[in-house]
Design an enzyme around this catalytic site. Structure first.
Site, PDB file in Angstrom:
ATOM      1  N   THR A  40       0.891  -1.257  -0.093  1.00 19.91           N
ATOM      2  CA  THR A  40      -0.072  -0.014  -0.104  1.00 19.91           C
ATOM      3  C   THR A  40       0.899   1.287   0.111  1.00 19.91           C
ATOM      4  OG1 THR A  40      -1.553  -1.152   1.128  1.00 19.91           O
ATOM      5  CG2 THR A  40      -1.781   1.390   1.394  1.00 19.91           C
ATOM      6  N   CYS A  41       1.987   1.391   0.870  1.00 18.16           N
ATOM      7  CA  CYS A  41       2.616   2.521   1.279  1.00 18.16           C
ATOM      8  C   CYS A  41       3.222   3.080  -0.309  1.00 18.16           C
ATOM      9  CB  CYS A  41       3.924   2.465   1.986  1.00 18.16           C
ATOM     10  SG  CYS A  41       4.939   3.632   2.150  1.00 18.16           S
ATOM     11  N   CYS A  46       1.194   6.027   1.228  1.00 18.94           N
ATOM     12  CA  CYS A  46       2.078   7.204   1.471  1.00 18.94           C
ATOM     13  C   CYS A  46       2.768   7.818   0.220  1.00 18.94           C
ATOM     14  CB  CYS A  46       3.138   6.572   2.322  1.00 18.94           C
ATOM     15  SG  CYS A  46       2.678   5.412   3.612  1.00 18.94           S
ATOM     16  N   LYS A  49       0.544   9.626  -2.201  1.00 19.86           N
ATOM     17  CA  LYS A  49      -0.187  10.478  -1.496  1.00 19.86           C
ATOM     18  C   LYS A  49       0.663  11.977  -1.373  1.00 19.86           C
ATOM     19  CE  LYS A  49       0.554  11.012   2.444  1.00 19.86           C
ATOM     20  NZ  LYS A  49       0.010  10.104   3.278  1.00 19.86           N
ATOM     21  N   TYR A  97      12.634  -2.329  -4.855  1.00 20.42           N
ATOM     22  CA  TYR A  97      12.270  -3.477  -3.920  1.00 20.42           C
ATOM     23  C   TYR A  97      12.484  -4.850  -4.544  1.00 20.42           C
ATOM     24  CZ  TYR A  97       9.599  -0.778  -0.448  1.00 20.42           C
ATOM     25  OH  TYR A  97       9.421   0.081   0.575  1.00 20.42           O
ATOM     26  N   TYR A 175      -7.358   9.987   8.634  1.00 17.76           N
ATOM     27  CA  TYR A 175      -6.254  10.464   7.756  1.00 17.76           C
ATOM     28  C   TYR A 175      -6.617  10.692   6.199  1.00 17.76           C
ATOM     29  CZ  TYR A 175      -2.707   9.029  11.536  1.00 17.76           C
ATOM     30  OH  TYR A 175      -1.995   8.780  12.672  1.00 17.76           O
ATOM     31  N   ILE A 176      -7.120   9.643   5.729  1.00 16.45           N
ATOM     32  CA  ILE A 176      -7.395   9.688   4.091  1.00 16.45           C
ATOM     33  C   ILE A 176      -8.298  10.695   3.651  1.00 16.45           C
ATOM     34  CG2 ILE A 176      -7.946   8.203   2.379  1.00 16.45           C
ATOM     35  CD1 ILE A 176      -6.724   5.956   3.760  1.00 16.45           C
ATOM     36  N   GLU A 179      -6.337  14.144   4.225  1.00 19.60           N
ATOM     37  CA  GLU A 179      -5.084  14.472   3.182  1.00 19.60           C
ATOM     38  C   GLU A 179      -5.873  14.561   1.966  1.00 19.60           C
ATOM     39  OE1 GLU A 179      -2.905  11.075   3.848  1.00 19.60           O
ATOM     40  OE2 GLU A 179      -1.714  12.110   5.560  1.00 19.60           O
ATOM     41  N   GLY A 258     -12.017   4.316   6.559  1.00 16.62           N
ATOM     42  CA  GLY A 258     -11.266   3.245   7.152  1.00 16.62           C
ATOM     43  C   GLY A 258     -10.855   2.293   6.173  1.00 16.62           C
ATOM     44  N   ALA A 337       1.857  11.816  11.297  1.00 13.32           N
ATOM     45  CA  ALA A 337       1.438  13.184  10.583  1.00 13.32           C
ATOM     46  C   ALA A 337       0.121  12.740   9.683  1.00 13.32           C
ATOM     47  CB  ALA A 337       2.615  13.642  10.079  1.00 13.32           C
ATOM     48  N   HIS A 432      17.225  30.875  14.773  1.00  7.15           N
ATOM     49  CA  HIS A 432      16.350  32.169  14.523  1.00  7.15           C
ATOM     50  C   HIS A 432      16.614  32.591  13.165  1.00  7.15           C
ATOM     51  CE1 HIS A 432      13.740  35.371  15.351  1.00  7.15           C
ATOM     52  NE2 HIS A 432      14.507  36.330  14.838  1.00  7.15           N
ATOM     53  N   GLU A 437      11.595  27.020  16.385  1.00  9.00           N
ATOM     54  CA  GLU A 437      12.458  27.626  17.668  1.00  9.00           C
ATOM     55  C   GLU A 437      11.281  27.857  18.642  1.00  9.00           C
ATOM     56  OE1 GLU A 437      13.752  31.703  17.533  1.00  9.00           O
ATOM     57  OE2 GLU A 437      12.912  31.949  15.558  1.00  9.00           O
TER      58      GLU A 437
HETATM   59  P1  NDP Z   1      -9.332   6.377   9.877  1.00 10.08           P
HETATM   60  O1  NDP Z   1      -9.661   5.226  10.774  1.00 10.08           O
HETATM   61  O2  NDP Z   1      -8.173   7.431  10.219  1.00 10.08           O
HETATM   62  O3  NDP Z   1     -10.761   7.260   9.662  1.00 10.08           O
HETATM   63  C1  NDP Z   1     -11.908   6.540   9.377  1.00 10.08           C
HETATM   64  C2  NDP Z   1     -12.896   7.816   9.141  1.00 10.08           C
HETATM   65  O4  NDP Z   1     -14.093   7.002   8.532  1.00 10.08           O
HETATM   66  C3  NDP Z   1     -13.401   8.412  10.648  1.00 10.08           C
HETATM   67  O5  NDP Z   1     -13.648   9.720  10.209  1.00 10.08           O
HETATM   68  C4  NDP Z   1     -14.620   7.434  10.752  1.00 10.08           C
HETATM   69  O6  NDP Z   1     -15.479   8.125  11.516  1.00 10.08           O
HETATM   70  C5  NDP Z   1     -15.317   7.132   9.439  1.00 10.08           C
HETATM   71  N1  NDP Z   1     -16.242   5.933   9.428  1.00 10.08           N
HETATM   72  C6  NDP Z   1     -15.661   4.965   9.662  1.00 10.08           C
HETATM   73  N2  NDP Z   1     -16.931   3.984   9.524  1.00 10.08           N
HETATM   74  C7  NDP Z   1     -17.879   4.629   9.232  1.00 10.08           C
HETATM   75  C8  NDP Z   1     -19.108   4.436   8.711  1.00 10.08           C
HETATM   76  N3  NDP Z   1     -19.867   3.198   8.765  1.00 10.08           N
HETATM   77  N4  NDP Z   1     -20.009   5.373   8.432  1.00 10.08           N
HETATM   78  C9  NDP Z   1     -19.456   6.520   8.458  1.00 10.08           C
HETATM   79  N5  NDP Z   1     -18.306   6.943   8.831  1.00 10.08           N
HETATM   80  C10 NDP Z   1     -17.332   5.941   9.012  1.00 10.08           C
HETATM   81  O7  NDP Z   1      -9.218   5.705   8.514  1.00 10.08           O
HETATM   82  P2  NDP Z   1      -8.480   5.879   6.999  1.00 10.08           P
HETATM   83  O8  NDP Z   1      -9.154   5.202   5.949  1.00 10.08           O
HETATM   84  O9  NDP Z   1      -8.524   7.586   6.907  1.00 10.08           O
HETATM   85  O10 NDP Z   1      -7.034   5.579   7.420  1.00 10.08           O
HETATM   86  C11 NDP Z   1      -6.921   4.183   7.636  1.00 10.08           C
HETATM   87  C12 NDP Z   1      -5.411   4.179   8.674  1.00 10.08           C
HETATM   88  O11 NDP Z   1      -4.347   4.319   7.621  1.00 10.08           O
HETATM   89  C13 NDP Z   1      -5.263   5.174   9.395  1.00 10.08           C
HETATM   90  O12 NDP Z   1      -5.864   4.781  10.789  1.00 10.08           O
HETATM   91  C14 NDP Z   1      -3.771   5.491   9.524  1.00 10.08           C
HETATM   92  O13 NDP Z   1      -3.197   4.616  10.431  1.00 10.08           O
HETATM   93  C15 NDP Z   1      -3.330   4.760   8.111  1.00 10.08           C
HETATM   94  N6  NDP Z   1      -3.054   6.137   7.357  1.00 10.08           N
HETATM   95  C16 NDP Z   1      -1.946   6.947   7.348  1.00 10.08           C
HETATM   96  C17 NDP Z   1      -1.496   7.895   7.035  1.00 10.08           C
HETATM   97  C18 NDP Z   1      -0.419   8.813   7.477  1.00 10.08           C
HETATM   98  O14 NDP Z   1       0.450   8.266   8.313  1.00 10.08           O
HETATM   99  N7  NDP Z   1      -0.297  10.043   7.110  1.00 10.08           N
HETATM  100  C19 NDP Z   1      -2.057   8.547   5.659  1.00 10.08           C
HETATM  101  C20 NDP Z   1      -3.592   7.542   5.262  1.00 10.08           C
HETATM  102  C21 NDP Z   1      -3.767   6.540   6.142  1.00 10.08           C
HETATM  103  P3  NDP Z   1     -15.718   8.064  13.254  1.00 10.08           P
HETATM  104  O15 NDP Z   1     -14.523   9.092  13.473  1.00 10.08           O
HETATM  105  O16 NDP Z   1     -16.994   8.664  13.397  1.00 10.08           O
HETATM  106  O17 NDP Z   1     -15.461   6.715  13.578  1.00 10.08           O
END
Ligand code: NDP
Length: 445
Positions: A40-41, A46, A49, A97, A175-176, A179, A258, A337, A432, A437
């Site tokens: 995925t990354c 990552c 993105k 890779y 996150y996704i 971003e 998610g 981040a 500075h 800082e």
């Molecule tokens: P996240 O878990 O970060 O966010 C999921 C979002 O979807 C939340 O806002 C959640 O809402 C919502 N959601 C989940 N289920 C439902 C539903 N049934 N109905 C409506 N809304 C829903 O997932 P992402 O897909 O954004 O990312 C997955 C993982 O990938 C992250 O947790 C992170 O660890 C990793 N990632 C890291 C990045 C980085 O390091 N920069 C970049 C991208 C991904 P609620 O909050 O209400 O549950």
């Protein structure tokens, strides 16, 4: 019959690191991957993105440049060129890779693997036996059943759209979603983000994520809270989205709700491998699944879905395989981040978590406009929050919103991981003029 000491399923960040490290220690290692190497990354996470995030940030740079006296005549963005250059870069990384695995003498199988029983795997038509098996198959975007027939995109498709839409609705606030909202908005797409809850980035610091949300709003992202579509109908050129009280129209709708374990092809039930209630592979503190010789690391387990975590888990797992003394993984204080515009990076406790966990805490904050934006009309501000334990002065958390937040927090993470105190931070003289800082001169609680 192929026979290994360690057979790894999935050549993403975790799988490849485990394979190379194990092989370097003399463990006979094989790896199976049915898709492009790097997981995925590299292929749809990552790396692309961050490239797209750079692309979208240039838009504002024209305005900043202008405030310093530069003039650009024809500002124009070519989406196809970005997609094509991104593909070239990913192909280059895929071959790196491949060479890394070949140079490490890991045997590579270019197909999906599935369990036949707890000791046997099949990759394509080839049967494989291995003393130990490591599952590192990662995750894929969660798709909500109610939208099954609506033809929505996920982040996988967003990277390769044939053309940039005029408008997009992003479902989710993690996150996704955050971003991609910044990416599309920066590229000139009318962008809305819709969440069922009250705020984006629910697990991040409340005040800081609300600050980020306001910054994104200033830049043009529209937020829809406490509402979520019940139904979406796709017509030829638009999506009709049915909110609680109105129907809105967008050219594209993206699900970012998610990610779920990528287990469909693997058949873990054939080996009687137990899953958690979220459908992830269940492991003990040493990455062992419910089956003795089978282990799992990375996004497919219910821990922290971050590339550097998968890589460290891989090394921890291989060390344990070689050593009689088994080490547990430390999931505390992992910096992270969100590459939104502006970036939000943090390590350690949020203010609310710290309040719940410690008797008395101190919170230091600073908000300012960076020198870089001072000549322009851009409203972007930096926000820094430092949380300390009032009883022993130890730093519990650092939160930073602003340009290069991740680069800055990465450095300061050394202080947090090693239990440094606020006094020790204060001993450090600032460089500075920089934004970072401020972290060594924080006075205001
Ligand atoms: P996240 O878990 O970060 O966010 C999921 C979002 O979807 C939340 O806002 C959640 O809402 C919502 N959601 C989940 N289920 C439902 C539903 N049934 N109905 C409506 N809304 C829903 O997932 P992402 O897909 O954004 O990312 C997955 C993982 O990938 C992250 O947790 C992170 O660890 C990793 N990632 C890291 C990045 C980085 O390091 N920069 C970049 C991208 C991904 P609620 O909050 O209400 O549950």
């Amino acid at each position: 019959m192929n026979d290994f000491d360690l057979f790894i399923i999935g050549a993403g960040s975790g799988g490849v690191r485990a394979a190379r490290y194990a092989s370097s220690l003399g463990i006979r290692t094989g790896i199976a991957e049915g898709w492009s190497l790097g997981g995925t990354c590299v292929n749809r996470g990552c790396i692309p993105k961050k490239l797209y995030s750079y692309a979208s940030n240039f838009n504002e740079d024209f305005e900043v440049m202008n405030s310093f006296g530069w003039k650009v005549k024809n500002k124009e963005f070519n989406w196809k060129k970005l997609v094509s250059n991104k593909k070239k870069e990913i192909t280059r990384l895929n071959s790196i890779y491949l060479n890394l695995l070949k140079d490490s003498k890991v045997k590579i199988f270019n197909d999906y693997a599935q369990f036949i029983d707890r000791n046997t795997i099949k990759v394509g038509k080839i049967k494989i036996k291995s003393k130990n098996i490591l599952i590192a198959v990662g995750t894929k975007p969660r798709r909500l059943e109610i939208f099954n027939n609506s033809n929505l995109i996920s982040s996988d498709e967003a990277f390769n759209l044939k053309k940039l839409p005029k408008s997009i609705l992003i479902l989710g606030g993690g996150y996704i979603a955050v971003e991609f909202a910044s990416i599309f908005n920066g590229l000139g797409v009318k962008t809305s983000l819709c969440i069922r809850g009250e705020r984006i980035l629910k697990d991040f610091d409340k005040e800081v994520s609300e600050f980020l949300m306001k910054q994104m709003e200033h830049k043009g992202v529209k937020f829809i809270f406490k509402d979520f579509p019940k139904k979406i109908i796709h017509e030829k050129y638009q999506y009709n989205v049915f909110f609680k009280e109105k129907i809105k129209r967008y050219e594209t709708v993206m699900e970012a709700v998610g990610r779920v374990p990528n287990l469909k092809k693997l058949n873990p039930n054939k080996a009687k491998i137990k899953l958690t209630k979220n459908g992830a592979i269940k492991i003990d503190e040493y990455f062992k699944t419910s089956v003795n010789n089978v282990y799992a690391i990375g996004d497919v387990v219910d821990k922290i879905q971050l590339t550097p975590v998968a890589i460290r888990e891989a090394m921890n797992f291989v060390d344990n395989l070689k050593s009689r003394v088994k080490k547990k993984f430390n999931y505390k204080n992992i910096p992270t981040a969100v590459f939104s515009t502006p970036n939000y990076s943090f390590i350690g406790y949020t203010e609310n978590e710290a309040r719940r966990s410690f008797k008395k805490i101190n919170v230091y904050k600073s908000q300012f406009k960076s020198l870089k934006f001072s000549l322009s009309n851009l409203n972007e501000k930096v926000f820094i929050k430092l949380v300390t334990n009032a009883l022993n002065d130890k730093i519990l958390g650092l939160h930073y919103v602003g340009e290069n937040a991740a680069e800055i927090v990465q450095g300061f993470s050394v202080a947090v991981v090693n239990g440094l105190t606020k006094k020790q931070l204060d001993k450090t003289i600032g460089i500075h003029p920089t934004c970072a800082e401020e972290i060594v001169t924080l006075r205001n609680k």
